[in-house]
Design a protein around this motif. Structure first.
Motif, PDB file in Angstrom:
ATOM      1  N   MET A 200      41.390  38.711  53.099  1.00  0.00           N
ATOM      2  CA  MET A 200      41.618  39.818  52.174  1.00  0.00           C
ATOM      3  C   MET A 200      40.380  40.701  52.167  1.00  0.00           C
ATOM      4  N   VAL A 201      40.584  42.021  52.122  1.00  0.00           N
ATOM      5  CA  VAL A 201      39.512  42.999  51.948  1.00  0.00           C
ATOM      6  C   VAL A 201      39.909  43.905  50.797  1.00  0.00           C
ATOM      7  N   ILE A 202      39.059  43.982  49.778  1.00  0.00           N
ATOM      8  CA  ILE A 202      39.298  44.843  48.619  1.00  0.00           C
ATOM      9  C   ILE A 202      38.202  45.905  48.606  1.00  0.00           C
ATOM     10  N   PRO A 203      38.537  47.139  48.964  1.00  0.00           N
ATOM     11  CA  PRO A 203      37.496  48.175  49.103  1.00  0.00           C
ATOM     12  C   PRO A 203      36.785  48.523  47.802  1.00  0.00           C
ATOM     13  N   ARG A 204      37.545  48.723  46.724  1.00  0.00           N
ATOM     14  CA  ARG A 204      36.952  49.170  45.467  1.00  0.00           C
ATOM     15  C   ARG A 204      37.443  48.286  44.328  1.00  0.00           C
ATOM     16  N   PRO A 205      36.805  47.155  44.096  1.00  0.00           N
ATOM     17  CA  PRO A 205      37.255  46.277  43.017  1.00  0.00           C
ATOM     18  C   PRO A 205      36.987  46.891  41.644  1.00  0.00           C
ATOM     19  N   LEU A 206      37.953  46.749  40.754  1.00  0.00           N
ATOM     20  CA  LEU A 206      37.770  47.218  39.382  1.00  0.00           C
ATOM     21  C   LEU A 206      36.846  46.270  38.628  1.00  0.00           C
ATOM     22  N   ASP A 207      36.349  46.734  37.479  1.00  0.00           N
ATOM     23  CA  ASP A 207      35.389  45.935  36.713  1.00  0.00           C
ATOM     24  C   ASP A 207      35.978  44.598  36.280  1.00  0.00           C
ATOM     25  N   GLU A 208      37.227  44.592  35.831  1.00  0.00           N
ATOM     26  CA  GLU A 208      37.827  43.345  35.352  1.00  0.00           C
ATOM     27  C   GLU A 208      38.022  42.353  36.491  1.00  0.00           C
ATOM     28  N   LEU A 209      38.360  42.848  37.672  1.00  0.00           N
ATOM     29  CA  LEU A 209      38.452  41.959  38.835  1.00  0.00           C
ATOM     30  C   LEU A 209      37.067  41.458  39.209  1.00  0.00           C
ATOM     31  N   GLU A 210      36.078  42.321  39.109  1.00  0.00           N
ATOM     32  CA  GLU A 210      34.700  41.948  39.421  1.00  0.00           C
ATOM     33  C   GLU A 210      34.240  40.777  38.573  1.00  0.00           C
ATOM     34  N   GLN A 211      34.596  40.794  37.303  1.00  0.00           N
ATOM     35  CA  GLN A 211      34.130  39.767  36.380  1.00  0.00           C
ATOM     36  C   GLN A 211      34.773  38.412  36.625  1.00  0.00           C
ATOM     37  N   THR A 212      35.899  38.374  37.301  1.00  0.00           N
ATOM     38  CA  THR A 212      36.581  37.099  37.529  1.00  0.00           C
ATOM     39  C   THR A 212      36.198  36.447  38.852  1.00  0.00           C
ATOM     40  N   LEU A 213      35.458  37.157  39.697  1.00  0.00           N
ATOM     41  CA  LEU A 213      35.088  36.602  40.993  1.00  0.00           C
ATOM     42  C   LEU A 213      33.816  35.762  40.871  1.00  0.00           C
ATOM     43  N   PRO A 214      33.767  34.633  41.559  1.00  0.00           N
ATOM     44  CA  PRO A 214      32.542  33.819  41.503  1.00  0.00           C
ATOM     45  C   PRO A 214      31.416  34.494  42.270  1.00  0.00           C
ATOM     46  N   VAL A 215      30.198  34.383  41.727  1.00  0.00           N
ATOM     47  CA  VAL A 215      29.007  34.932  42.359  1.00  0.00           C
ATOM     48  C   VAL A 215      27.916  33.877  42.298  1.00  0.00           C
ATOM     49  N   ALA A 216      27.230  33.662  43.402  1.00  0.00           N
ATOM     50  CA  ALA A 216      26.154  32.674  43.433  1.00  0.00           C
ATOM     51  C   ALA A 216      25.062  33.052  42.444  1.00  0.00           C
ATOM     52  N   SER A 217      24.411  32.043  41.884  1.00  0.00           N
ATOM     53  CA  SER A 217      23.410  32.281  40.843  1.00  0.00           C
ATOM     54  C   SER A 217      22.235  33.106  41.349  1.00  0.00           C
ATOM     55  N   CYS A 218      21.988  33.083  42.671  1.00  0.00           N
ATOM     56  CA  CYS A 218      20.856  33.848  43.195  1.00  0.00           C
ATOM     57  C   CYS A 218      21.079  35.344  43.095  1.00  0.00           C
ATOM     58  N   TRP A 219      22.336  35.780  42.905  1.00  0.00           N
ATOM     59  CA  TRP A 219      22.630  37.209  42.807  1.00  0.00           C
ATOM     60  C   TRP A 219      22.805  37.658  41.361  1.00  0.00           C
ATOM     61  N   ILE A 220      22.667  36.743  40.413  1.00  0.00           N
ATOM     62  CA  ILE A 220      22.855  37.083  38.995  1.00  0.00           C
ATOM     63  C   ILE A 220      21.489  37.280  38.358  1.00  0.00           C
ATOM     64  N   GLU A 221      21.345  38.370  37.666  1.00  0.00           N
ATOM     65  CA  GLU A 221      20.080  38.691  37.029  1.00  0.00           C
ATOM     66  C   GLU A 221      20.293  38.937  35.547  1.00  0.00           C
ATOM     67  N   GLU A 222      19.277  38.645  34.753  1.00  0.00           N
ATOM     68  CA  GLU A 222      19.314  38.966  33.339  1.00  0.00           C
ATOM     69  C   GLU A 222      18.901  40.420  33.147  1.00  0.00           C
ATOM     70  N   ARG A 223      19.586  41.068  32.234  1.00  0.00           N
ATOM     71  CA  ARG A 223      19.248  42.464  31.949  1.00  0.00           C
ATOM     72  C   ARG A 223      17.862  42.538  31.309  1.00  0.00           C
ATOM     73  N   GLN A 224      17.015  43.400  31.839  1.00  0.00           N
ATOM     74  CA  GLN A 224      15.655  43.553  31.357  1.00  0.00           C
ATOM     75  C   GLN A 224      15.567  44.741  30.402  1.00  0.00           C
ATOM     76  N   PRO A 225      14.742  44.649  29.367  1.00  0.00           N
ATOM     77  CA  PRO A 225      14.578  45.794  28.457  1.00  0.00           C
ATOM     78  C   PRO A 225      13.879  46.949  29.160  1.00  0.00           C
ATOM     79  N   LEU A 226      14.162  48.158  28.673  1.00  0.00           N
ATOM     80  CA  LEU A 226      13.528  49.340  29.239  1.00  0.00           C
ATOM     81  C   LEU A 226      12.046  49.362  28.893  1.00  0.00           C
ATOM     82  N   ARG A 227      11.233  49.693  29.876  1.00  0.00           N
ATOM     83  CA  ARG A 227       9.781  49.759  29.665  1.00  0.00           C
ATOM     84  C   ARG A 227       9.343  51.216  29.841  1.00  0.00           C
TER      85      ARG A 227
END
Length: 258
Positions: A200-227
């Motif tokens: 399967m190839v999905i060119p433009r995944p929507l946000d809700e589809l994005e949130q349901t897909l598994p992602v390795a922990s190395c690609w997940i980041e915590e949101r940082q406060p603005l400096r």
């Protein structure tokens, strides 16, 4: 009078609760492949105004996409999802429940997932990139396909998914062109090593589809406060270090007076 008012308030709350569930519906489409269910969910989201709650994997390769929305939108989305799953030759079953009883929402994990996504303060650096999925029967074929995809184009291996019955899916992210080239290379390598089940190839995944897909922990980041940079008008003078005297060599009388 107080009892009458309490009964009136309770009746109004019950009426509003019924109204909330009156126009809502629950839709489910099941397939025998993870890439097929992701493609089916993508089509359902793009065909009607529904929300993707998530996937339910019960083993044996069976995956179910769960959506919520008003009755008309859910019927249209499920119909589109069913046609898509049949095109992939992976369709199992589908269901539309027009007005699910609240008890069903409490028992099944179909309403809490969206709130969990909303409260999550993490994000993936792979968001808004095309998605490529290559599913094989057997782990070696999936690993070989993932290696071939990484070497064939500028893509990242985001994660892999297991759904039972020996089915494993490698999930890659990158630009549309790179994902398409990589998936083609992964298909040939999977067929050479073992059994290719679905792609399967999905060119433009929507946000809700994005949130349901598994992602390795190395690609997940915590949101940082603005400096924000400090605006210092006066230059800071350089300071010099002053060496303190060694008290051990001073006379005892001076130490006592101090």
């Amino acid at each position: 009078m107080d009892a009458y008012n309490q009964r009136s308030i309770s009746t109004a709350q019950t009426s509003r609760r019924r109204d909330n569930f009156g126009d809502s519906a629950l839709g489910l489409v099941s397939t025998r492949s993870f890439p097929a269910i992701v493609g089916t969910a993508d089509m359902m989201l793009k065909s009607a105004g529904v929300h993707l709650i998530g996937y339910e994997k019960i083993g044996g390769g069976h995956c179910t996409a769960i959506i919520r929305g008003n009755i008309a939108d859910v019927r249209l989305a499920v119909e589109s999802g069913e046609q898509t799953a049949k095109q992939f030759d992976q369709y199992v079953s589908s269901l539309v429940i027009p007005r699910p009883f609240p008890n069903l929402d409490v028992v099944l994990p179909i309403t809490t997932r969206l709130s969990n996504f909303a409260e999550d303060g993490n994000y993936s650096r792979l968001s808004n990139q095309a998605v490529g999925l290559v599913e094989t029967r057997g782990f070696p074929a999936m690993v070989g396909a993932a290696d071939a995809m990484l070497k064939a184009a500028d893509v990242q291996l985001a994660a892999y998914e297991k759904i039972g019955a020996g089915l494993c899916t490698a999930i890659i992210r990158g630009s549309v062109a790179n994902v398409a080239v990589a998936v083609e290379a992964g298909m040939y390598e999977a067929e050479r090593i073992g059994e290719l089940n679905a792609v399967m190839v999905i060119p433009r995944p929507l946000d809700e589809l994005e949130q349901t897909l598994p992602v390795a922990s190395c690609w997940i980041e915590e949101r940082q406060p603005l400096r924000f940079p400090l605006n210092i008008k006066q230059p800071v003078a350089e300071t010099e270090l002053v060496e303190l005297p060694d008290l051990s060599i001073l006379p005892a009388k001076i130490i006592e007076e101090s």
